[in-house]
Design an enzyme around this catalytic site. Structure first.
Site, mmCIF file in Angstrom:
data_model
loop_
_atom_site.group_PDB
_atom_site.id
_atom_site.type_symbol
_atom_site.label_atom_id
_atom_site.label_comp_id
_atom_site.label_asym_id
_atom_site.label_seq_id
_atom_site.Cartn_x
_atom_site.Cartn_y
_atom_site.Cartn_z
ATOM 1 N N ASP A 1 0.936 -13.305 23.802
ATOM 2 C CA ASP A 1 1.751 -12.978 22.823
ATOM 3 C C ASP A 1 2.267 -14.060 22.147
ATOM 4 O O ASP A 1 2.879 -15.103 22.800
ATOM 5 C CB ASP A 1 3.033 -11.854 23.251
ATOM 6 C CG ASP A 1 2.700 -10.485 23.612
ATOM 7 O OD1 ASP A 1 1.687 -9.991 23.037
ATOM 8 O OD2 ASP A 1 3.172 -10.006 24.612
ATOM 9 N N ASP B 1 -2.386 -10.965 29.019
ATOM 10 C CA ASP B 1 -1.596 -10.613 27.930
ATOM 11 C C ASP B 1 -0.970 -11.986 27.366
ATOM 12 O O ASP B 1 -0.376 -12.860 27.636
ATOM 13 C CB ASP B 1 -0.545 -9.826 28.250
ATOM 14 C CG ASP B 1 0.073 -9.014 27.010
ATOM 15 O OD1 ASP B 1 -0.499 -8.996 26.076
ATOM 16 O OD2 ASP B 1 1.262 -8.820 27.273
ATOM 17 N N ARG C 1 -9.657 -8.321 29.372
ATOM 18 C CA ARG C 1 -8.574 -7.473 28.888
ATOM 19 C C ARG C 1 -9.210 -6.387 28.272
ATOM 20 O O ARG C 1 -10.139 -6.284 27.342
ATOM 21 C CB ARG C 1 -7.748 -8.003 27.706
ATOM 22 C CG ARG C 1 -6.488 -7.378 27.289
ATOM 23 C CD ARG C 1 -5.188 -7.059 27.947
ATOM 24 N NE ARG C 1 -4.501 -6.131 27.417
ATOM 25 C CZ ARG C 1 -3.286 -6.525 26.577
ATOM 26 N NH1 ARG C 1 -3.054 -7.559 26.288
ATOM 27 N NH2 ARG C 1 -2.567 -5.560 26.318
ATOM 28 N N ARG D 1 -2.880 -5.384 32.916
ATOM 29 C CA ARG D 1 -3.658 -5.984 32.327
ATOM 30 C C ARG D 1 -3.900 -7.264 32.813
ATOM 31 O O ARG D 1 -3.241 -7.865 33.746
ATOM 32 C CB ARG D 1 -3.195 -6.487 30.862
ATOM 33 C CG ARG D 1 -1.759 -6.969 30.957
ATOM 34 C CD ARG D 1 -1.067 -6.670 29.507
ATOM 35 N NE ARG D 1 0.004 -5.613 29.954
ATOM 36 C CZ ARG D 1 0.806 -5.208 29.101
ATOM 37 N NH1 ARG D 1 1.284 -5.967 27.995
ATOM 38 N NH2 ARG D 1 1.689 -4.258 29.676
#
Length: 161
Positions: A96, A94, A82, A91
Site C-alpha cells: 500500500d 500487500d 497475491r 494475502r
C-alpha cells in the site's frame, strides 16, 4: 524525485520472507529504500477471521509518478502470488502507498494519502518509527500526533525475525 511511504504486509506462509522479497522487488523496480521500520506483528483489521499480519513501513526515493508507482506495486503483488478473493482477506503480500510527499490524489486507482491510514495503528506505529514528524496533508498533523489520537485498539507488537 519523490519520497513515497509504503506499508508492506503478509499473513500467509513465510511472512518475513515475503516482506524481504517485496522490499527487494521494490528496490529494483520502484526506487531506493531510504528508511525502513522494524517488523510488527498485528492483529487482522476489518476481516478478523484470518492469521495475524507481519507489517513494515518503508520510505523510498522514486522517480515514478504516483500512478506508475501504484501500477508497479500491483504488478509486484501479482508476481509474488497475491490473489484477491476476499476483500481484506488473507494475502501473501500487500503493498500500500500511504503517502507521497504532500500529494493529494483521489482516483479509482489511487487515493493519497491513504484514506484509512489515520485509523489504523498497524500503519501508524511503523510510520512513527521512520517518519514521526511527517505531516498528513489533509489533517496537518504529524504521524506521532495521529497515533496519539488514533482510537484503534488492535494489538501491534514489534517482532524480531
Amino acid at each position: 524525485m519523490h519520497l513515497a511511504y509504503l506499508l508492506i504486509g503478509s499473513n500467509l506462509g513465510d511472512k518475513a520472507t515475503y516482506l524481504k522479497n517485496a522490499s527487494s522487488y521494490i528496490q529494483q523496480q520502484c526506487g531506493q529504500i531510504v528508511k525502513q521500520s522494524s517488523y510488527y506483528e498485528t492483529e487482522p483489521w476489518g476481516f478478523t477471521e484470518q492469521p495475524s499480519f507481519l507489517n513494515q513501513a518503508i520510505c523510498i526515493q522514486t522517480e515514478l509518478a504516483p500512478a506508475q508507482l501504484m501500477h508497479t506495486l500491483l504488478q509486484i503483488e501479482s508476481e509474488m502470488g497475491r490473489t484477491r478473493t476476499i476483500k481484506m482477506g488473507p494475502r501473501t503480500i500487500d503493498l500500500d502507498i500511504l503517502q507521497i510527499d504532500q500529494e493529494t490524489i483521489d482516483t479509482p486507482l489511487l487515493q493519497l494519502p491513504h484514506p484509512a491510514m489515520h485509523l489504523r495503528r498497524f500503519a501508524l506505529i511503523p510510520m512513527v518509527e521512520i517518519a514521526p514528524t511527517l505531516k498528513h496533508p489533509h489533517f496537518n498533523k504529524t504521524m506521532t500526533q495521529l497515533l496519539t489520537e488514533c482510537e484503534d485498539q488492535t494489538d501491534v507488537q514489534k517482532k524480531i525475525v
